[in-house]
Design an enzyme around this catalytic site. Structure first.
Site, short mmCIF file in Angstrom:
data_model
loop_
_atom_site.label_atom_id
_atom_site.label_comp_id
_atom_site.label_asym_id
_atom_site.label_seq_id
_atom_site.Cartn_x
_atom_site.Cartn_y
_atom_site.Cartn_z
N THR A 167 0.85 -1.19 0.00
CA THR A 167 0.00 0.00 0.00
C THR A 167 0.89 1.24 0.00
OG1 THR A 167 -1.73 -1.16 1.17
CG2 THR A 167 -1.59 1.21 1.59
N ARG A 195 -14.22 -7.04 -0.74
CA ARG A 195 -13.51 -6.84 0.54
C ARG A 195 -12.90 -5.44 0.59
NH1 ARG A 195 -7.90 -5.46 1.94
NH2 ARG A 195 -7.46 -6.31 3.97
N VAL A 196 -13.11 -4.75 1.68
CA VAL A 196 -12.47 -3.45 1.89
C VAL A 196 -11.65 -3.56 3.17
CG1 VAL A 196 -12.83 -0.99 2.34
CG2 VAL A 196 -14.29 -2.19 0.69
N GLY A 197 -10.38 -3.19 3.09
CA GLY A 197 -9.51 -3.27 4.26
C GLY A 197 -9.48 -1.98 5.05
N ASP A 198 -8.41 -1.79 5.78
CA ASP A 198 -8.27 -0.60 6.64
C ASP A 198 -8.03 0.67 5.84
OD1 ASP A 198 -5.65 -1.82 5.95
OD2 ASP A 198 -4.89 0.00 6.92
N THR A 218 0.02 0.80 6.80
CA THR A 218 0.13 -0.31 5.85
C THR A 218 0.25 -1.61 6.64
OG1 THR A 218 1.53 -1.32 4.16
CG2 THR A 218 2.62 0.15 5.69
N GLY A 219 -0.18 -2.69 6.02
CA GLY A 219 -0.09 -3.98 6.71
C GLY A 219 -1.40 -4.73 6.62
N GLY A 221 -4.82 -5.49 6.89
CA GLY A 221 -5.94 -4.57 7.15
C GLY A 221 -6.91 -5.02 8.22
N1 ASP Z 1 -3.59 -2.49 4.50
C1 ASP Z 1 -3.83 -2.98 3.18
C2 ASP Z 1 -5.12 -3.76 3.18
O1 ASP Z 1 -5.31 -4.57 4.07
C3 ASP Z 1 -2.73 -3.83 2.63
C4 ASP Z 1 -1.35 -3.23 2.75
O2 ASP Z 1 -1.10 -2.30 3.50
O3 ASP Z 1 -0.45 -3.68 2.04
O4 ASP Z 1 -5.90 -3.62 2.27
#
Ligand code: ASP
Length: 334
Positions: A167, A195-198, A218-219, A221
């Protein structure tokens, strides 16, 4: 006010062969944002310009070259937040937008709502003059191959070897003291469609409050959402005392359960940050520590405190990031 800018290209197990592309991508993003800020331009223009560079670079998981969902399609999310008004604009589950950050900005500036998703978001984009692209235009060859391997076998990081992506995010303060933070992502590989992440969620993947600072995360989610990581980090900025200037040696954080990597331009003998960005670095570390401690997940974040001091931390092997140091030099690291 002295302008400030920090960007990231994701926290993952970035292999040696991708380091060059991540470093040059972050540097070009910093260049794009800084050329606006140094001419007296706005922090909003700077974060948008920086993120567009990162979205266009396939080594990152945003815009073109993002990870594919289970159906083999790119599905992107983005947000931008104004630290002065606390208003954010976000768009999610986008399949036909080349630069999702541009749509997030348009939501911020022209939409009565804070977040639009899917078809409705794309209709709003079209009505606002943002061209829709063919979904296939967002798919890189490398990601198609990785997705095919994941579909034949099972989703595995090894299938992405050489082009693991992250991200992207940016935070900026301009000469008028305006603070903006932004995050853009293609999400996780082989995610369920929808799907929607953080990343596009206010307080989770991004937060900005001019009274404290701005953050982009980032990481993983699903874990970042559990601790509302961006807002949590901003609250850590709020809580800590004024910056120290004499390299204090605070009590070493004792609850770090997994390796926590954070570096700063200056560190004391214990490896703890010191100098003007001491409390920015400590707030970043505490937030990543909380992620590790409470969710056992991995991730990272970048931030600027309200004075423009940069902070960053991650508990993954690597994170790609770059910022402009107080003397105007560019610091880039993976
Ligand atoms: N945080 C992002 C998600 O879960 C992925 C990422 O940071 O690489 O969509």
């Amino acid at each position: 006010m002295k302008p400030a800018l920090i960007v990231h290209g994701g926290a993952w197990d970035i292999p040696d062969e991708a380091v060059g592309a991540c470093t040059s991508g972050c540097r070009r993003a910093l260049d794009a944002g800084w050329s606006i800020l140094s001419r007296g331009g706005s922090a909003l223009d700077a974060v948008e310009a920086a993120i567009v560079v990162l979205e266009d670079e396939p080594v990152f998981d945003a815009g073109f070259g993002s990870h594919l969902n289970l159906d083999g399609r790119v599905e992107c999310d983005a947000i931008v937040m104004n630290g002065g008004t606390l208003r954010s604009g976000a768009a999610a589950a986008l399949q036909r937008i080349r630069n999702p950050i541009r749509l997030a900005r348009t939501v911020l500036e022209r939409c009565p709502h804070s977040m639009l998703v899917g078809e409705g978001a794309e209709r709003f984009a079209k009505e606002s003059g943002i061209a829709l692209c063919d979904p296939a235009d967002l798919v890189s060859d490398a990601e198609r191959e990785a997705w095919q391997l994941c579909s034949q076998d099972k989703h595995a990081a090894a299938h992405h070897r050489g082009h693991e992506q992250g991200t992207v995010g940016a935070i900026s303060i301009d000469s008028r003291g305006q603070l903006f933070a932004a995050t853009s992502t293609g999400g996780t590989c082989c995610k369920l469609p929808g799907r929607v992440g953080d990343s596009p969620l206010i307080g989770c993947g991004c937060y900005a409050d001019s009274a404290a600072g701005g953050v982009s995360c980032t990481g993983y989610g699903e874990a970042i959402m559990k601790i509302v990581m961006a807002k949590t980090a901003v609250d850590f900025l709020r809580a800590v005392p004024a910056p120290q200037h004499d390299c204090p040696v605070p009590e070493k954080p004792s609850r770090v359960s997994i390796r926590l990597v954070a570096g700063s331009a200056s560190e004391d003998a214990e490896g703890l940050p010191c100098g003007e960005n001491f409390h920015a670095m400590m707030a970043a570390r505490e937030a990543v520590h909380l992620l590790a401690h409470r969710t056992h997940a991995t991730g990272g974040l970048i931030l600027l405190d309200r004075e423009g001091n940069p902070g960053f931390a991650f508990n993954t092997p690597r994170m790609a990031y770059a910022y402009v140091a107080p003397d105007g030099s560019f610091v880039t690291s993976v």
